[in-house]
Design a protein around this motif. Structure first.
Motif, short mmCIF file in Angstrom:
data_model
loop_
_atom_site.label_atom_id
_atom_site.label_comp_id
_atom_site.label_asym_id
_atom_site.label_seq_id
_atom_site.Cartn_x
_atom_site.Cartn_y
_atom_site.Cartn_z
N ASN A 272 0.83 -1.22 0.00
CA ASN A 272 0.00 0.00 0.00
C ASN A 272 0.86 1.26 0.00
N VAL A 273 1.87 1.29 0.88
CA VAL A 273 2.74 2.48 0.97
C VAL A 273 3.41 2.70 -0.39
N SER A 274 3.93 1.61 -0.98
CA SER A 274 4.63 1.75 -2.26
C SER A 274 3.70 2.34 -3.31
N HIS A 275 2.47 1.84 -3.32
CA HIS A 275 1.50 2.32 -4.30
C HIS A 275 1.20 3.81 -4.06
N GLU A 276 1.01 4.16 -2.79
CA GLU A 276 0.68 5.55 -2.46
C GLU A 276 1.82 6.50 -2.83
N ILE A 277 3.06 6.01 -2.77
CA ILE A 277 4.21 6.85 -3.13
C ILE A 277 4.36 6.91 -4.64
N LYS A 278 4.13 5.76 -5.27
CA LYS A 278 4.40 5.68 -6.70
C LYS A 278 3.44 6.54 -7.52
N THR A 279 2.18 6.60 -7.11
CA THR A 279 1.20 7.34 -7.91
C THR A 279 1.59 8.82 -8.06
N PRO A 280 1.84 9.55 -6.96
CA PRO A 280 2.24 10.95 -7.16
C PRO A 280 3.59 11.09 -7.85
N LEU A 281 4.54 10.17 -7.59
CA LEU A 281 5.85 10.27 -8.25
C LEU A 281 5.70 10.14 -9.76
N THR A 282 4.84 9.22 -10.18
CA THR A 282 4.65 9.02 -11.62
C THR A 282 4.07 10.29 -12.25
N ALA A 283 3.12 10.91 -11.54
CA ALA A 283 2.53 12.15 -12.06
C ALA A 283 3.58 13.25 -12.15
N ILE A 284 4.39 13.38 -11.09
CA ILE A 284 5.43 14.43 -11.08
C ILE A 284 6.39 14.22 -12.25
N LYS A 285 6.85 12.97 -12.40
CA LYS A 285 7.80 12.68 -13.47
C LYS A 285 7.20 12.99 -14.84
N GLY A 286 5.96 12.58 -15.03
CA GLY A 286 5.29 12.81 -16.31
C GLY A 286 5.24 14.28 -16.67
N ASP B 109 3.08 20.54 -7.79
CA ASP B 109 3.06 21.01 -6.42
C ASP B 109 2.06 20.20 -5.58
N ARG B 110 0.88 19.95 -6.16
CA ARG B 110 -0.15 19.19 -5.45
C ARG B 110 0.34 17.78 -5.12
N ASN B 111 1.05 17.19 -6.08
CA ASN B 111 1.53 15.83 -5.86
C ASN B 111 2.68 15.79 -4.86
N VAL B 112 3.52 16.82 -4.87
CA VAL B 112 4.60 16.90 -3.88
C VAL B 112 3.96 17.01 -2.48
N ASN B 113 2.92 17.85 -2.36
CA ASN B 113 2.22 17.98 -1.07
C ASN B 113 1.65 16.65 -0.62
N ARG B 114 1.10 15.90 -1.58
CA ARG B 114 0.53 14.61 -1.23
C ARG B 114 1.58 13.70 -0.61
N LEU B 115 2.79 13.74 -1.19
CA LEU B 115 3.89 12.91 -0.66
C LEU B 115 4.27 13.39 0.74
N ILE B 116 4.31 14.71 0.92
CA ILE B 116 4.68 15.25 2.24
C ILE B 116 3.64 14.82 3.29
N PHE B 117 2.34 14.94 2.95
CA PHE B 117 1.28 14.54 3.90
C PHE B 117 1.42 13.05 4.24
N LEU B 118 1.72 12.26 3.20
CA LEU B 118 1.82 10.81 3.41
C LEU B 118 2.96 10.49 4.37
N VAL B 119 4.13 11.09 4.11
CA VAL B 119 5.30 10.82 4.96
C VAL B 119 5.02 11.31 6.39
N ASP B 120 4.40 12.49 6.52
CA ASP B 120 4.05 13.00 7.86
C ASP B 120 3.17 11.99 8.60
N ASP B 121 2.13 11.49 7.92
CA ASP B 121 1.20 10.56 8.56
C ASP B 121 1.89 9.24 8.91
#
Ligand code: ADP
Length: 258
Positions: free
Chosen positions: A41-55, A79-91
């Protein structure tokens, strides 16, 4: 079940019988399964925003003729996807630190005013409440004081308020009520939002469980908010419960023992 056998010998090395050990590994298997699910689950949650950022970074770099307005739009998505990653890591960090504190009994329990704690949580959520024109009403006796880790309890209240705000329509109301009982206090958070169908209620406090993944992500959710609330309450020896009806609203209640 795991089975082992070994010969049972007497003092002269004569075989007296056979020792069978049967080990129930259901719990171990279950834990291993949960751990694997969590990592997936964590990997998936990280990969989705990373893929968007890279694209979007690649699009900006490669397509020479991208209009400046388009670049701005892509940057906003990045920016939105970077924030998503920050929120995820914080949680994730929050979850693991509460687990450690709870396990080791390192919780900072002090007699604190419940009203102050809830007021602080309301203050933190006030911008979002104003944005949606939602009124947050609190009924709490001034003299209600209980032993708690007030930072953690504030965090639990913020998570429940944040959900109530996210999943409620504009111009609605959220009620927070505090009930004092002989053995503890109960704090209820009542919203008149979209509600939750019964089949989801049993799994709601699991990490990454969401009724509607796409909607939760769109609203900036990590899927960890309620799991964190549950851990905070467990660490206090308390509990969290939910009552909800689809289309009518939800009541989340926190019980804190005295
Ligand atoms: P999320 O970050 O997705 O909000 P949570 O763990 O906080 O994750 O909540 C899990 C799920 O429970 C949410 O995705 C949502 O479907 C549902 N939920 C939580 N609170 C409410 C509420 N007050 N009203 C309706 N649904 C809710």
């Amino acid at each position: 079940v795991h089975a082992h056998s070994s010969p049972l010998l007497d003092g002269y090395n004569r075989r007296m019988g056979t020792l069978f050990v049967l080990q129930d590994v259901t719990q171990l298997r279950r834990l291993e399964h949960m751990r694997r699910d969590f990592v997936a689950n964590v990997s998936h949650e990280i990969k989705t925003p990373l893929t968007a950022i890279k694209g979007f970074v690649e699009t900006i770099r490669e397509a020479g003729g991208v209009e400046p307005e388009e670049v701005q739009r892509f940057m906003a998505i990045i920016d939105r996807n970077v924030n998503r990653l920050i929120f995820l890591v914080d949680d994730l960090l929050k979850l693991s630190s509460i687990e450690q504190e709870g396990d080791s009994g390192d919780l900072l329990l002090e007699e604190k005013s419940v009203k102050d704690c809830l007021s602080a949580a309301i203050q933190i959520c006030s911008a979002k409440a104003e944005e949606k024109n939602i009124e947050i009403l609190m009924e709490c006796p001034d003299d209600c004081v209980v032993p708690m880790d007030s930072h953690l309890m504030e965090h639990a209240a913020v998570n429940l308020l944040d959900n109530a705000l996210k999943y409620s329509p504009d111009h609605s109301r959220i009620h927070i009520r505090v009930f004092q009982e002989d053995n503890g206090i109960t704090i209820t958070f009542t919203d008149s939002g979209m509600g939750i169908a019964e089949e989801h209620l049993g799994r709601l406090f699991e990490r990454f469980y969401r009724v509607d993944k796409a909607r939760s992500r769109k609203l900036g959710g990590t899927g960890l908010g309620l799991a964190i609330v549950k851990h905070i309450m467990n660490a206090h020896g308390g509990r969290v419960a939910v009552h909800s009806r689809l289309g009518e609203g939800s009541v989340f209640s926190l019980f804190l023992p005295l």
